[in-house]
Scaffold this motif. Structure first.
Motif, PDB file in Angstrom:
ATOM      1  N   UNK A 208       0.814  -1.224   0.000  1.00  0.00           N
ATOM      2  CA  UNK A 208       0.000   0.000   0.000  1.00  0.00           C
ATOM      3  C   UNK A 208       0.843   1.266   0.000  1.00  0.00           C
ATOM      4  N   UNK A 209       1.969   1.256   0.709  1.00  0.00           N
ATOM      5  CA  UNK A 209       2.792   2.462   0.822  1.00  0.00           C
ATOM      6  C   UNK A 209       3.871   2.540  -0.246  1.00  0.00           C
ATOM      7  N   UNK A 210       3.853   1.631  -1.214  1.00  0.00           N
ATOM      8  CA  UNK A 210       4.892   1.619  -2.242  1.00  0.00           C
ATOM      9  C   UNK A 210       4.650   2.703  -3.287  1.00  0.00           C
ATOM     10  N   UNK A 211       5.743   3.176  -3.873  1.00  0.00           N
ATOM     11  CA  UNK A 211       5.639   4.208  -4.901  1.00  0.00           C
ATOM     12  C   UNK A 211       4.820   3.727  -6.091  1.00  0.00           C
ATOM     13  N   UNK A 212       4.956   2.453  -6.457  1.00  0.00           N
ATOM     14  CA  UNK A 212       4.245   1.930  -7.627  1.00  0.00           C
ATOM     15  C   UNK A 212       2.732   1.937  -7.422  1.00  0.00           C
ATOM     16  N   UNK A 213       2.280   1.514  -6.234  1.00  0.00           N
ATOM     17  CA  UNK A 213       0.840   1.484  -5.977  1.00  0.00           C
ATOM     18  C   UNK A 213       0.288   2.902  -5.872  1.00  0.00           C
ATOM     19  N   UNK A 214       1.015   3.791  -5.225  1.00  0.00           N
ATOM     20  CA  UNK A 214       0.588   5.196  -5.156  1.00  0.00           C
ATOM     21  C   UNK A 214       0.449   5.769  -6.561  1.00  0.00           C
ATOM     22  N   UNK A 215       1.442   5.524  -7.405  1.00  0.00           N
ATOM     23  CA  UNK A 215       1.404   6.041  -8.779  1.00  0.00           C
ATOM     24  C   UNK A 215       0.200   5.482  -9.533  1.00  0.00           C
ATOM     25  N   UNK A 216      -0.059   4.178  -9.408  1.00  0.00           N
ATOM     26  CA  UNK A 216      -1.176   3.588 -10.148  1.00  0.00           C
ATOM     27  C   UNK A 216      -2.502   4.200  -9.705  1.00  0.00           C
ATOM     28  N   UNK A 217      -2.660   4.430  -8.403  1.00  0.00           N
ATOM     29  CA  UNK A 217      -3.913   5.028  -7.915  1.00  0.00           C
ATOM     30  C   UNK A 217      -4.060   6.469  -8.391  1.00  0.00           C
ATOM     31  N   UNK A 218      -2.956   7.213  -8.409  1.00  0.00           N
ATOM     32  CA  UNK A 218      -3.000   8.583  -8.932  1.00  0.00           C
ATOM     33  C   UNK A 218      -3.374   8.566 -10.413  1.00  0.00           C
ATOM     34  N   UNK A 219      -2.853   7.608 -11.163  1.00  0.00           N
ATOM     35  CA  UNK A 219      -3.197   7.509 -12.586  1.00  0.00           C
ATOM     36  C   UNK A 219      -4.683   7.221 -12.777  1.00  0.00           C
ATOM     37  N   UNK A 220      -5.243   6.342 -11.951  1.00  0.00           N
ATOM     38  CA  UNK A 220      -6.673   6.034 -12.052  1.00  0.00           C
ATOM     39  C   UNK A 220      -7.494   7.279 -11.748  1.00  0.00           C
ATOM     40  N   UNK A 221      -7.118   7.993 -10.702  1.00  0.00           N
ATOM     41  CA  UNK A 221      -7.872   9.208 -10.375  1.00  0.00           C
ATOM     42  C   UNK A 221      -7.682  10.257 -11.472  1.00  0.00           C
ATOM     43  N   UNK A 222      -6.450  10.385 -11.967  1.00  0.00           N
ATOM     44  CA  UNK A 222      -6.182  11.328 -13.067  1.00  0.00           C
ATOM     45  C   UNK A 222      -7.110  11.078 -14.246  1.00  0.00           C
TER      46      UNK A 222
END
Length: 353
Positions: A208-222
């Motif tokens: 959950x706190x990994x850069x990859x998962x954060x990035x993927x969630x930001x991309x989905x919201x974007x």
């Protein structure tokens, strides 16, 4: 450092994601603005951890720095705190050519954004989220608001930030419960658009706190923000779990944290959707199992009557209908227009008593 996620909205901006970004904040903000003064808006706990580091970085980039420190619980995201911030800006002579910076979680980001949207009819602001929930959700997309006693986020505006800096290193100081709250929003993104992300989180919550998962969630919201910046269509999907969840939050006096409430709301709406034949019982149970795998709650003891009263005050109500986001399967959801007289039935099918 990887390239930022670019959000193309009424104002386009980068979302930088990577360790060490707090120390580079002054440099990255200076690239985006000619402002001479900034006001850091931050919570009483976060300022002790990161306030001086951010101020030094900003001063090294040539900014004059003010601070506004507030109580950062959800119940303090209100008109009184907003008024205190407005008063400081007025006394300090802050102008439209200056800049606000949010350093904190979702409460601080919402408050700062609404202040920026309304101070002298609009001033730039920057999001530096320090919680996982804020990194993957509230810092991106331009929704800003404060609460009223009658309901959450009832007074607000759309106001896109100048840029967003997500530094996963800041999550090391986050309490475990707050990390879990952020993972609830990540799981929401996965239910909306990415079953493989859902499976990965359920199998290994530490991701959950990994850069990859954060990035993927930001991309989905974007993607959803770019499709529907002002929340009239597909962006409403981001409210998965939030209608029931906001009711749970409000009824608990905000003692139940936002991420916990969203998890409960997702579990309830998945169960109700299965009962209504919108998704399979297997999919609903998989969602509930994913929530439990992340050590998040999936049920509430709050009576259905109290939840319904809070639900009827929700800003997502439109006349005699309420927009509920329901899963069809993991990776695909839809907005269901539900007559208000049927909301009690949905709550009961979701497990409320």
């Amino acid at each position: 450092m990887r390239e930022p996620v670019e959000v193309k909205a009424s104002r386009s901006y980068p979302v930088w994601i990577g360790e060490g970004l707090l120390n580079r904040a002054g440099e990255l903000v200076r690239e985006r603005t000619q402002a001479k003064r900034v006001c850091i808006v931050t919570g009483e706990h976060v300022v002790k951890l990161y306030g001086d580091r951010l101020q030094r970085s900003l001063e090294q980039a040539g900014f004059q720095v003010l601070r506004f420190v507030h109580q950062s619980r959800e119940q303090h995201k209100n008109l009184e705190t907003y008024g205190d911030l407005m008063g400081l800006l007025a006394r300090s002579g802050v102008t439209r050519s200056d800049l606000l910076i949010s350093l904190g979680g979702g409460v601080t980001g919402d408050l700062t954004g609404f202040a920026a949207a309304t101070w002298q009819r609009g001033v730039d602001f920057v999001q530096i989220p320090t919680s996982l929930l804020a990194m993957v959700d509230s810092s991106v997309g331009g929704k800003t608001a404060v609460n009223l006693p009658e309901g959450k986020n009832l007074v607000g505006a759309f106001w896109q930030p100048l840029l967003v800096l997500c530094d996963p290193a800041l999550l090391e100081s986050l309490p475990r419960e707050e990390l879990r709250c952020g993972s609830a929003e990540e799981l929401k993104c996965a239910v909306l658009r990415d079953e493989s992300l859902f499976d990965a989180l359920a199998a290994d919550p530490a991701l959950a706190a990994s850069e990859e998962v954060i990035r993927r969630c930001v991309e989905i919201k974007r993607d959803l923000v770019e499709e529907d910046e002002f929340d009239r269509g597909s962006r409403r999907l981001l409210n998965l779990g939030h209608s029931f969840g906001h009711a749970v939050e409000a009824c608990s006096g905000y003692e139940i944290l936002h991420g916990q409430a969203v998890a409960i709301g997702m579990a309830m709406i998945a169960r109700a959707a299965a009962e209504k034949g919108i998704c399979s019982f297997a999919a609903a149970e998989k969602i509930r199992a994913g929530i439990r795998a992340l050590s998040l709650p999936s049920e509430t003891e709050i009576p259905a009557a109290a939840l319904l009263e809070a639900l009827l005050r929700d800003k997502k109500r439109s006349g005699d209908t309420m927009n509920l986001v329901v899963p069809e399967r993991i990776g695909s959801c839809r907005v269901e227009k539900v007559p208000v007289e049927e909301l009690g039935d949905w709550l009961r099918l979701g497990g409320a008593r």
